[in-house]
Structures are given as structure tokens and as C-alpha cells.
Write a protein that holds these residues in place. Structure first.
Motif, mmCIF file in Angstrom:
data_model
loop_
_atom_site.group_PDB
_atom_site.id
_atom_site.type_symbol
_atom_site.label_atom_id
_atom_site.label_comp_id
_atom_site.label_asym_id
_atom_site.label_seq_id
_atom_site.Cartn_x
_atom_site.Cartn_y
_atom_site.Cartn_z
ATOM 1 N N LEU A 317 0.829 -1.210 0.000
ATOM 2 C CA LEU A 317 0.000 0.000 0.000
ATOM 3 C C LEU A 317 0.863 1.259 0.000
ATOM 4 N N ARG A 318 1.973 1.248 0.757
ATOM 5 C CA ARG A 318 2.867 2.415 0.765
ATOM 6 C C ARG A 318 3.477 2.636 -0.621
ATOM 7 N N VAL A 329 1.859 -8.083 -4.227
ATOM 8 C CA VAL A 329 1.669 -8.809 -2.972
ATOM 9 C C VAL A 329 1.822 -10.301 -3.259
ATOM 10 N N ARG A 330 2.813 -10.885 -2.646
ATOM 11 C CA ARG A 330 3.044 -12.323 -2.840
ATOM 12 C C ARG A 330 2.605 -13.059 -1.583
ATOM 13 N N LEU A 344 -5.639 -6.752 -4.202
ATOM 14 C CA LEU A 344 -4.723 -5.623 -4.317
ATOM 15 C C LEU A 344 -3.899 -5.722 -5.595
ATOM 16 N N ASN A 345 -3.460 -6.917 -5.917
ATOM 17 C CA ASN A 345 -2.707 -7.108 -7.166
ATOM 18 C C ASN A 345 -3.563 -6.773 -8.380
ATOM 19 N N ASP A 349 -2.882 -3.864 -11.148
ATOM 20 C CA ASP A 349 -2.898 -4.124 -12.593
ATOM 21 C C ASP A 349 -3.801 -3.129 -13.306
ATOM 22 N N GLY A 350 -4.962 -2.876 -12.710
ATOM 23 C CA GLY A 350 -5.882 -1.900 -13.300
ATOM 24 C C GLY A 350 -5.293 -0.501 -13.306
ATOM 25 N N LEU A 351 -4.634 -0.112 -12.200
ATOM 26 C CA LEU A 351 -3.998 1.208 -12.136
ATOM 27 C C LEU A 351 -2.863 1.319 -13.146
#
Length: 568
Positions: A317-318, A329-330, A344-345, A349-351
Motif C-alpha cells: 500500500l505504501r 503482494v506475494r 490488491l494485485n 494491474d488496473g492502475l
């Protein structure tokens, strides 16, 4: 509801939760103490009112501390305009759960013990309620640790709910959010403390109960032995007797009742009991410590796993917050953290895809326009708007392409078109499209500007300057020549094209006239031509030469055309 009513309601809700928490802690403690100490009916009759007195006393202490703690909140509700007061109230509301735990374990539990001990030493003395020194210590430890646990946990998780409306109100009225990279109280810390406390209750209760029951059994055996040896005639071994005892001044006073109704008061040193109960106590302490250590170890494993998961998510997030879209994020598992990590991943990807689109849009639109197009749902149905169209073309492109090699001509053309498009962007317009060696610029849509004609004129003058600078830098054998036509009017704007490919563009007669004006620049020997509607929108800010009515291909009537000279 006025401010004083809001505060009174919040305070009453807080007190209600505190009282309910006290009852949650007391109700299971009462049967435990009755089972452990086994008071007589007479003793129980005096213990109940003493307990009520103690309950009222520590409730008053709670109300006092709550009122003091909530003073900044009261000040904010009475005057919500002060930013500093709002910040203090916001922090107090956030810290309510932590402060509630501190209040329950310190002033609340201490006041309950002190008041009850005073009552035992005064009123309870007549009812033989005194405890041995070690029993008093164990009683205090239990009341300061085990009993308040459920109360503290209840307030910790229940109180934040009643403060949510207040936090929302402060957040709406004031900028009090401190953007923290770390939470005030981490999830792992919360769970670790909660589970430790919950694990302490059964271990502590079982240990204390076992100790007091073991001690009673030892006292009963000792009393029975004494009674059997001193009663004449000696009681048969099969005779059942009941033993009641109390400990005062390191002596045991035991009242023995036989099955036939006889009684006998026996007194013997407490040391005769301590040698056996002490060993039992040591064994219970060791076994409890081992059990609790195992509990702590297992809870620490869980908390550590949660901490690692939350840290992984917080790190990602940071990175995203700082604009790093390479964050990933793994986390591989079947719990909620893995689901959140996958989500979040997908968001990143969308961003990332959105950023690529924005970067591509930036080649055609200014950053402001690109952001607007991405953030707004531009209708595919189209709409009519008033705008100004600028059409700019490289007038001698045919001659230049015959002079220079292909790669050189493409390089020169790209630099020329870059100079034109930058001029459009810097004045708030968009590059609708490149048509060969021409640029179609639009002003007034999708971002609305009342002065769209002025912006187009300033863009055209800037193009003139930029092309002159480009000619100076390139040192070409033949200078680049630009022709610009500008017309203002109604256009249709929208997503136009096929089902497989759409293009955000403008169409209409206004666009055609701007293109025709650009074509007239060669014939009239002027580099920038504007129509009458555009000239009217410029006012006195620009110097324009009136070229009179001119025939334009595709139009039946002649239109007034002006040469844009400069700004006044």
C-alpha cells in the motif's frame, strides 16, 4: 439535537457500556467465589449488600474518569469551529478503547478491591469473613487481573462503535486525518493481547479454585482427625462429620458437626495446613506457568503470522501510495489475507493499465484533459457544444519530402508536429487528431472554457513562434511554413466510430470551415486566418487585419476572414 444533548447521549451510552461490562465481569466471578470460599447463608446475606456498595463505588469512580477523559469531546460539541479542539476530540475518540482498558485495570479494579476490603475489615469482622494473609493476597491478585479481563475486552471492542458518528462528523468538518504509514494499534497486537487475556482466565480460575479446594480438604482431614481423637467416646471411622473453618491470626478455627447434631470447636496452628497446601500451591503455580507459557507460544505464532501478512499488505500500500505501480503482494494461502492480496494485485494491474492509457492520452491531450477523460464517463451518444477549432498544416510538405531522405523528413515532421501540439496543450486545448502533416486542435471541450476563441488564437501565435525557432535550430535549406485556420461555432463531440474502435472526436461544419480557412492561407498569402465568429470572440485583445468577404469551398455564401497579426 443540540450539542449539549449530543454530549449527554454519548456520555450516557459510554456509562451504559461500562456498567454492562462490570456486570459481565461480576456475574461469573460471584459463583466462583461462592464455590471457592463456601460462605454460610448468614455470611452470604451480608456479602451481597457489601457487593452492591462496592459496585456503586467503582461505578462512581468510572463515571468520574470518563467525564474527565471526555472533556475535549464536550468542548468540541459545544464549539465545533475550533480546529485545535476538533483535533483533540478526534484523538480522544480514537484512543477511547485503549484508555478504557487502562481505566478498568487500574482505578476501577483498585477502587473495587479497596472498598470491599474496608467493608470486610469493618462489617465483615462480626461475621467471620476475614481471610488469611496469603488468601487476601490471592484475592487481590485475582480481582486485579482475572476479574477485570472480560470487562476490559468488552469495552475495548464495544466502545468504538458509539464514537463512529462523532469521528465522521469531525472528519467532515475538519482536516484532522493524520496520514500514518503505521496503524495506531496493530491487528496482531490486538489479537495477541486479547488471546493472552482470554487464555489467562481459565488457567487462573482453575488454579485458584483447585488451591482453595485442596486447602479445604486438608483442613477437613486435620479437623476430622482431631475430632475423632478428642471426642469421647471415639467416633467410628464410618461416622460422617461436617467441618466449617476460618483462619485468624495464623490459627485455624474449625467447627465440627457430627451427623447426630453434635458440635465441637477445634483450634490448631495454620502451619499444620500450610505444609501441605504450600506444596499444592507450588505445584499449581508451576503447572499454570508451564500451561500459560505454551498458550503464549501458540498465540505468538498466530500473532506473528498475522503481523507478517499485514506488513506485506502495508508495504504494498505504501508503494502504491508513493506512485510505485510495480508493487506486488506475494501471499499464497486460503485465508482472507491472501484474498485481499490478490484483490490488491488486481487493483494495481488496473492502475497500471490506466496509467499506460493516460500516458498514451498524454500524447494527444494535455495532462488535465487526459485525467478528465479517464475520470469521467464520456457519452458515446455525443452532444453539441460551442467550441473553437484550429487546423494547422505544414504548407510546403510536398517540396520538403522531395528534398530530404525519408528518415530525415520524418524526423523534421515529428518535431514540427510536436511544436504545434505543445502549443495546443499549453493553452488548454486538445489534439483531436493528426491528419498527415496537419494538426486538428480543439478548444472548449471536453473541458469547458468561456474564452476558447482566445485560447485558440494564443495557441496559433505560439505556433508561429515555435516554428520560427525550429527553423533557426534545424538550419534547413528550406524553412518550414505553417498555415493555420481557426473557426468558432457549434460542433458535435463524442465517441465516434465502429463497435470495435471508437474515437473521441469532433465533427460538423465548424470543423470543415476551419480546414477550408487553413487551405486559404496559401491563396491569400497569410499564415493565420480566423473567421468572423472567432474574431468576435477575441475582442480588442488581438490585432487582426480584415481581409473582407472570401469564398470558401463547400459554402454557398462568402464569409468574412481576418488575418491574425499579434496580441495588442
Amino acid at each position: 439535537m443540540n450539542s449539549s444533548d449530543s454530549y449527554a447521549k454519548l456520555l450516557l451510552n459510554h456509562i451504559r457500556i461500562t456498567v454492562l461490562g462490570s456486570l459481565i465481569a461480576i456475574l461469573p466471578a460471584v459463583p466462583f467465589y461462592i464455590y471457592t470460599f463456601e460462605p454460610t447463608a448468614e455470611q452470604l446475606g451480608i456479602l451481597i449488600p457489601m457487593g452492591v456498595i462496592a459496585f456503586l463505588s467503582f461505578t462512581l469512580i468510572d463515571i468520574l474518569f470518563i467525564s474527565i477523559y471526555m472533556r475535549p469531546i464536550k468542548a468540541y460539541l459545544l464549539d465545533s469551529t475550533d480546529g485545535k479542539t476538533a483535533a483533540k476530540a478526534y484523538k480522544r475518540a480514537l484512543d477511547v478503547p485503549t484508555m478504557a482498558v487502562a481505566r478498568v485495570f487500574i482505578p476501577h479494579a483498585l477502587s473495587a478491591n479497596i472498598v470491599f476490603q474496608i467493608l470486610i475489615m469493618t462489617i465483615g469482622k462480626s461475621y467471620h469473613l476475614q481471610l488469611a494473609g496469603y488468601q487476601v493476597a490471592i484475592y487481590w491478585i485475582a480481582n486485579l487481573t482475572l476479574v477485570p479481563i472480560s470487562h476490559a475486552i468488552f469495552e475495548f471492542y464495544r466502545l468504538p462503535r458509539i464514537f463512529v458518528p462523532l469521528l465522521e462528523r469531525i472528519s467532515t468538518e475538519h482536516d484532522v486525518h493524520a496520514h500514518r504509514d503505521e496503524p495506531r494499534l496493530g491487528l496482531a497486537v490486538k489479537l495477541f493481547a486479547l488471546l493472552i487475556l482470554l487464555g489467562l482466565i481459565p488457567i487462573g480460575v482453575l488454579s485458584l479454585g483447585s488451591f482453595f479446594k485442596a486447602e479445604k480438604a486438608i483442613v477437613s482431614i486435620k479437623a476430622e482427625d482431631l475430632a475423632s481423637s478428642e471426642v469421647t467416646p471415639r467416633l467410628p471411622s464410618s461416622t460422617q462429620i461436617n467441618v466449617e473453618y476460618s483462619v485468624r491470626h495464623d490459627s485455624v478455627f474449625a467447627r465440627v458437626r457430627t451427623h447426630d447434631g453434635g458440635t465441637r470447636l477445634l483450634v490448631f496452628p495454620y502451619s499444620d495446613v500450610r505444609q501441605y497446601s504450600g506444596a499444592t500451591l507450588r505445584w499449581l503455580v508451576v503447572s499454570s506457568a508451564v500451561s500459560f507459557s505454551i498458550v503464549i507460544f501458540l498465540i505468538a505464532m498466530l500473532a506473528g503470522d498475522i503481523r507478517r501478512s499485514t506488513r506485506t499488505l502495508m508495504t504494498a500500500l505504501r508503494q502504491i501510495k508513493d506512485g510505485d505501480l510495480t508493487a506486488e503482494v506475494r501471499m499464497y494461502g486460503s485465508d482472507e489475507f491472501s484474498v485481499i492480496g490478490n484483490g490488491l494485485n488486481a487493483m494495481v494491474d488496473g492502475l497500471r493499465e490506466r496509467e499506460i492509457i493516460r500516458d498514451k492520452f498524454g500524447k494527444y491531450f494535455s495532462e488535465e484533459v487526459a485525467r478528465l477523460i479517464l475520470d469521467r464517463d464520456l457519452s458515446a451518444e455525443g452532444k453539441k457544444v460551442n467550441a473553437t477549432i484550429l487546423f494547422a498544416d505544414l504548407r510546403n510538405s510536398t517540396r520538403l519530402s522531395s528534398i530530404y531522405e525519408t528518415y530525415r523528413f520524418v524526423e523534421v515532421l515529428n518535431r514540427f508536429l510536436s511544436a504545434l501540439s505543445d502549443s495546443v496543450f499549453e493553452n488548454g486545448g486538445i489534439v483531436d487528431k493528426f491528419i498527415g502533416d496537419a494538426v486538428l486542435g480543439v478548444f472548449g471541450t471536453p473541458i469547458e472554457h468561456e474564452d476558447h476563441a482566445t485560447r485558440a488564437a494564443e495557441s496559433a501565435l505560439l505556433m508561429r513562434e515555435r516554428v520560427a525557432e525550429l527553423n533557426s535550430r534545424l538550419g534547413l535549406s528550406e524553412n518550414l511554413e505553417v498555415g493555420i485556420g481557426i473557426h468558432s461555432g457549434e460542433v458535435i463531440v463524442g465517441n465516434i466510430g465502429s463497435l470495435k474502435k471508437l474515437e473521441y472526436t469532433v465533427v460538423g461544419e465548424t470543423v470543415n470551415i476551419a480546414s477550408r480557412l487553413e487551405s486559404l492561407t496559401k491563396e491569400l498569402g497569410r499564415d493565420i486566418l480566423v473567421s468572423q465568429p472567432t474574431r468576435s470572440g477575441l475582442g480588442e485583445k488581438f490585432k487582426c487585419d480584415d481581409l473582407g468577404p472570401v469564398s470558401v469551398r463547400g459554402l454557398s455564401d462568402r464569409i468574412n476572414v481576418y488575418h491574425l497579426v499579434s496580441k495588442t
